[in-house]
Design an enzyme around this catalytic site. Structure first.
Site, PDB file in Angstrom:
ATOM      1  N   GLU A  72       0.792  -1.242   0.000  1.00  0.00           N
ATOM      2  CA  GLU A  72       0.000   0.000   0.000  1.00  0.00           C
ATOM      3  C   GLU A  72       0.821   1.288   0.000  1.00  0.00           C
ATOM      4  O   GLU A  72       0.614   2.164   0.841  1.00  0.00           O
ATOM      5  CB  GLU A  72      -0.973  -0.025   1.194  1.00  0.00           C
ATOM      6  CG  GLU A  72      -1.886  -1.251   1.163  1.00  0.00           C
ATOM      7  CD  GLU A  72      -2.851  -1.325   2.354  1.00  0.00           C
ATOM      8  OE1 GLU A  72      -2.765  -0.479   3.250  1.00  0.00           O
ATOM      9  OE2 GLU A  72      -3.671  -2.257   2.376  1.00  0.00           O
TER      10      GLU A  72
ATOM     11  N   GLU B 129      -5.957 -11.068  -1.518  1.00  0.00           N
ATOM     12  CA  GLU B 129      -6.822 -10.933  -0.326  1.00  0.00           C
ATOM     13  C   GLU B 129      -8.285 -10.919  -0.753  1.00  0.00           C
ATOM     14  O   GLU B 129      -9.053 -10.047  -0.358  1.00  0.00           O
ATOM     15  CB  GLU B 129      -6.480  -9.634   0.432  1.00  0.00           C
ATOM     16  CG  GLU B 129      -5.012  -9.517   0.800  1.00  0.00           C
ATOM     17  CD  GLU B 129      -4.663  -8.263   1.606  1.00  0.00           C
ATOM     18  OE1 GLU B 129      -5.586  -7.583   2.096  1.00  0.00           O
ATOM     19  OE2 GLU B 129      -3.466  -7.974   1.745  1.00  0.00           O
TER      20      GLU B 129
HETATM   21  C1  XIL Z   1      -6.668  -6.749   7.997  1.00  0.00           C
HETATM   22  C2  XIL Z   1      -6.971  -7.944   8.884  1.00  0.00           C
HETATM   23  O1  XIL Z   1      -7.783  -8.834   8.175  1.00  0.00           O
HETATM   24  C3  XIL Z   1      -7.668  -7.489  10.136  1.00  0.00           C
HETATM   25  O2  XIL Z   1      -7.822  -8.579  11.050  1.00  0.00           O
HETATM   26  C4  XIL Z   1      -6.891  -6.370  10.822  1.00  0.00           C
HETATM   27  O3  XIL Z   1      -7.613  -5.879  11.920  1.00  0.00           O
HETATM   28  C5  XIL Z   1      -6.608  -5.246   9.850  1.00  0.00           C
HETATM   29  O4  XIL Z   1      -5.951  -5.753   8.700  1.00  0.00           O
HETATM   30  N1  XIL Z   1      -5.019  -4.889   3.551  1.00  0.00           N
HETATM   31  C6  XIL Z   1      -4.056  -5.744   4.016  1.00  0.00           C
HETATM   32  C7  XIL Z   1      -4.385  -6.683   5.117  1.00  0.00           C
HETATM   33  O5  XIL Z   1      -2.957  -5.803   3.435  1.00  0.00           O
HETATM   34  O6  XIL Z   1      -3.279  -6.941   5.939  1.00  0.00           O
HETATM   35  C8  XIL Z   1      -5.539  -6.167   5.956  1.00  0.00           C
HETATM   36  O7  XIL Z   1      -5.871  -7.173   6.912  1.00  0.00           O
HETATM   37  C9  XIL Z   1      -6.710  -5.803   5.089  1.00  0.00           C
HETATM   38  C10 XIL Z   1      -6.342  -4.720   4.114  1.00  0.00           C
END
Ligand code: XIL
Length: 375
Positions: free
Chosen positions: A161, A266
């Protein structure tokens, strides 16, 4: 007489066999006998993000489901800097070590998430302003963390990011301290530590035209610096309507044209209405809980389940079309009940973004994805 004995014996043997077949094994217990990881084995890895309880194998049903359905794993949280390296000389490797062992036991590709990210960042790193101190700290962090799992990790999200929605580089603590050199520095450091791991840039909203152009510009600079970068991770926190299949396809094609692998890192499909102005997956955003944003507390309505199934099928059909470019598709969670989307961007909702329901049973969306491989 002999014949009679043979018939009786055969019948006994058959009965024994059929008893064995009907034994409520883990597959039948979960109600789904064909598995994602096998169905897509010639196409791309099918991954899943695991929370601490799942890594520690606390729920036997979920433990079986993960081993049967997926062939890649990512830590949902425990390898982020604030957890794995909370202060200068403190490292928490216990749970990540268990994940590495789990991946090895089930012959899964272990993906590391994530080395350099402004969110869930250790407080001692977030207060650094000096460029040399930041470089030394990032180097120490990458050497310790990526070094520990060298040879076990198949790939890493090196930077997460770094680009804003408009294509500009994010004004993160890393950019402020080191300027944009931090990007190539991170990739060069990771490559020196683990030359065999695939190194990824990972981000959300990767289908927006302005952001995509910014990411491509940034990646070209990283490549021009001589750093090794192997892939682009599109997070894939998507909804029933957005982004369009065409936007996803254009993005896959343009990222692959950089000479890089593409991974969907994701994936989840949000089915709930969201407040205006919130899209993507900026974890610093949140909105207050209101009934209109939480309409399905008593269950996923049939029409929405079907809509989601169609959406997942369309997306996976596109992934299959571009399987030569896609290395991995990872779901961000095992089942609807433990998805982060129950709490993002609105806390305390009942969301249904994944392929398995709260009882770990396959949803319509699962069948729709699997049907693509059974035609
Ligand atoms: C999220 C997790 O799923 C949650 O449990 C945590 O509270 C916050 O982060 N982008 C990413 C992930 O790269 O690491 C994030 O994961 C979601 C957005």
């Amino acid at each position: 007489m002999k014949l009679k004995l043979l018939i009786v014996l055969s019948a006994v043997l058959l009965a024994c066999n059929s008893t064995d077949d009907n034994k409520p094994g883990p597959v039948q217990g979960l109600g789904h006998s064909i598995k994602l990881r096998d169905a897509f084995k010639d196409d791309f890895y099918i991954g899943v993000a695991l929370n601490t309880g799942q890594i520690l194998e606390q729920d036997a049903v979920q433990t079986d489901l993960v081993a049967l359905q997926f062939n890649s794993v990512t830590a949902e949280n425990v390898m982020k800097s604030s957890q794995i390296h909370p202060s200068k000389d403190v490292y928490n490797f216990d749970t990540p070590d268990k994940l590495a062992a789990l991946a090895e036991k089930h012959d899964m590709a272990f993906h590391g998430h994530t080395l350099v990210w402004h969110s869930q960042l250790s407080s001692f790193i977030s207060s650094i302003t000096d460029s040399t101190e930041m470089a030394n700290t990032l180097k120490a962090h990458i050497e310790a963390v990526a070094g520990r799992y060298k040879g076990t990790t198949y790939s890493w999200d090196v930077v997460n990011e770094a680009v804003e929605w408009n294509g500009e580089l994010r004004e993160s603590v890393f950019l402020k301290a080191m300027g944009e050199d931090y990007l190539s520095f991170a990739f060069k450091t990771a490559a020196a530590v683990d030359p065999n791991a695939d190194l990824y840039y990972n981000d959300y909203s990767m289908t927006g035209a302005q952001k995509r152009a910014g990411v491509i510009k940034m990646v070209k600079k990283i490549q021009a610096s001589g750093a090794k970068i192997d892939g682009i991770g599109m997070q894939g926190h998507w909804s029933l309507e957005y982004p369009s299949i065409q936007e996803i396809e254009t993005s896959i094609l343009q990222y692959a044209a950089l000479g890089l692998k593409v991974a969907i890192t994701e994936l989840d499909i949000d089915v709930l209405p969201n407040p205006d102005g919130i899209s993507g997956a900026d974890i610093s955003q949140s909105a207050e809980l209101q009934d209109e944003y939480n309409p399905y507390v008593n269950g996923l309505p049939e029409d929405i389940a079907q809509k989601q199934a169609k959406r997942y099928a369309d997306i996976f059909a596109l992934f299959l079309k571009h399987k030569d470019k896609i290395d991995r598709v990872t779901f961000w969670g095992v089942n609807d009940g433990n998805s982060w989307k129950n709490n993002f961007p609105v806390n305390g909702r009942t969301n249904y973004p994944l392929l398995f329901d709260r009882e770990n049973l396959p949803k319509k969306a699962y069948d729709a994805v699997m049907a693509l491989k059974q035609e």
